[in-house]
Design a protein around this motif. Sequence first.
Motif, mmCIF file in Angstrom:
data_model
loop_
_atom_site.group_PDB
_atom_site.id
_atom_site.type_symbol
_atom_site.label_atom_id
_atom_site.label_comp_id
_atom_site.label_asym_id
_atom_site.label_seq_id
_atom_site.Cartn_x
_atom_site.Cartn_y
_atom_site.Cartn_z
ATOM 1 N N GLU A 246 0.768 -1.104 0.238
ATOM 2 C CA GLU A 246 -0.132 -0.006 -0.135
ATOM 3 C C GLU A 246 0.877 1.317 0.150
ATOM 4 O O GLU A 246 2.035 1.366 0.637
ATOM 5 N N CYS A 247 0.039 2.275 -0.695
ATOM 6 C CA CYS A 247 0.808 3.620 -0.717
ATOM 7 C C CYS A 247 0.300 4.401 0.648
ATOM 8 O O CYS A 247 -0.460 3.767 1.323
ATOM 9 N N THR A 248 0.339 5.649 0.749
ATOM 10 C CA THR A 248 -0.047 6.415 1.942
ATOM 11 C C THR A 248 -1.605 6.407 1.784
ATOM 12 O O THR A 248 -2.207 6.810 2.830
ATOM 13 N N MET A 253 -3.126 -2.532 -2.610
ATOM 14 C CA MET A 253 -1.745 -2.675 -2.765
ATOM 15 C C MET A 253 -1.332 -2.418 -4.357
ATOM 16 O O MET A 253 -1.805 -3.179 -4.987
ATOM 17 N N HIS A 254 -0.490 -1.639 -4.405
ATOM 18 C CA HIS A 254 0.113 -1.557 -5.710
ATOM 19 C C HIS A 254 0.922 -2.655 -6.054
ATOM 20 O O HIS A 254 2.157 -3.130 -5.181
ATOM 21 N N LEU A 255 0.705 -3.214 -7.166
ATOM 22 C CA LEU A 255 1.378 -4.500 -7.599
ATOM 23 C C LEU A 255 2.257 -4.282 -8.754
ATOM 24 O O LEU A 255 1.902 -3.509 -9.758
ATOM 25 N N GLN A 308 -7.369 4.516 -11.340
ATOM 26 C CA GLN A 308 -6.048 5.227 -10.853
ATOM 27 C C GLN A 308 -5.676 5.601 -9.316
ATOM 28 O O GLN A 308 -6.928 6.052 -8.797
ATOM 29 N N CYS A 309 -4.790 5.428 -8.838
ATOM 30 C CA CYS A 309 -4.461 5.940 -7.416
ATOM 31 C C CYS A 309 -4.039 7.408 -7.317
ATOM 32 O O CYS A 309 -3.527 7.810 -8.151
ATOM 33 N N GLU A 310 -4.592 7.865 -6.144
ATOM 34 C CA GLU A 310 -4.361 9.579 -6.322
ATOM 35 C C GLU A 310 -2.833 9.837 -6.072
ATOM 36 O O GLU A 310 -2.354 10.840 -6.268
ATOM 37 N N CYS A 311 -2.209 8.820 -5.790
ATOM 38 C CA CYS A 311 -0.685 9.126 -5.462
ATOM 39 C C CYS A 311 0.077 9.466 -6.805
ATOM 40 O O CYS A 311 1.286 9.831 -6.457
ATOM 41 N N GLY A 312 -0.631 8.794 -7.809
ATOM 42 C CA GLY A 312 0.270 9.064 -9.060
ATOM 43 C C GLY A 312 0.746 7.672 -9.496
ATOM 44 O O GLY A 312 1.202 7.854 -10.876
#
Length: 431
Positions: A246-248, A253-255, A308-312
């Motif tokens: 996981e990111c913040t 979880m980003h694979l 898309q995740c907000e973290c980029g």
Amino acid sequence: MFWDKDIETIDRPSLEKLQFEKLQKALSAAASTSFYQKVFEEHSVNINNIKTLEHLKDLPFTTKQDLRVSYPDGMVPVSRSQIVRMHASSGTTGKSTVIFYTQKDIDDWANLVARCMVATGTNRDDVFQNMMGYGLFTGGLGLHYGAERLGCMVIPASSGNTLKQIQLMQDFETTVIHITPSYALHLVEVINEQGIDPHQMLVSKAYLGAEPYSEATRLKIENQFGIDAYNSYGMSEMNGPGVAFECTYKNGMHLWEDFYIIEIIDPDTGEVLAPGEEGELVLTHLNREAMPIIRYRTRDLTRIIPDQCECGRTHYRIDRIKGRTDDMLIVSGVNVFPSQIETVLMSFPEVGNNYQIVLEREDNLDRMHVKVELYSKMFHGEIKELEQLKARLRESLRALITINPRIELMEPGSLPPSMGKAKRVFDNRSI
Ligand code: ADP
Ligand code: ZN
């Protein structure tokens, strides 16, 4: 914050191009092993016909059983002198499988784990206490090398020895811990028993992995410690931890798709499902010299979170693992995952930090018995309250899983604590 911004935020067409290039290399490495030679021959696979990523689905799966059959090194395309390390799976479901690594594989893995840690905001000023078992299990050394690569101060505490863990945390001002969720629940209890307020400790993050757990358990750990807990996923067949993290934003979880190709399949038919649909995770390792593995059936149930995740970061996220296909219990003909039971139990504020599920057969009928620890304050009140709680627990479980379990309420610390992967289900029916 990124470890490798270009690759973590790569656009999908470029990512797919990279994946395909790497896939071709992985396939030719695989084709030179005795295991895949045989499998490809049996399935009439010609790897030169794999001309796009789409064609991946024409290849056969690799299973845990295949790894057992090719034990110890039937899947290794490099010579023994190029191998610098081996690890083995925990053997949760049978004989352990063995994985080999070249020096490049170890370096790549360390970079991948450093990438995960940076995605949660960890940096070289952090003190990282690794409470996963060291040894053949990948959880210890996997995170260890990644944290060193990042430049953290690493405390290789390994699992167990809880009082010593607490002392190390205090004396060396640990800020990040890596731990199984079941052990985290035990650790925080012992910290409280020692008269220490976990909120006053400097630890601010926990990486929780190696076993399935519910969102309610994450919240419980976060609240009891006063920290952020991040989900960490991996398995030895795909290196170990560092596969997905996981990111913040803590929302799946980003694979890391430059290392692995993700597929989600229907576990019964093997058919590839569309992004968003739940099924079994299948992974192809794109980056390993000592042990290329193609279309590995992880047996873990999850889904791709397609947006898309907000973290980029552009790499797909996978959802919390629901359980393994072989974890599923069939009780009186009803399919139940232990994680469903955990979700219900942990959503009750009265419920403490440990539980067990025991299955028995009485008069030819399946019986589920749930033993659950409560917080000690619950035993200072009236018996009537406990009876009501029992009834509410039973009713909530029945509403979700349609089985009427027998509930046993227990004092904190009465069930055996877990230091590694927890064993919570005891199926005594076949005995
Ligand atoms: P074994 O298959 O013998 O347990 P490993 O030690 O390699 O071998 O464990 C990998 C397995 O652990 C995964 O396939 C998965 O079932 C489980 N696991 C690891 N991390 C998580 C996680 N964050 N959530 C749920 N399950 C996990
Ligand atoms: Zn993200």
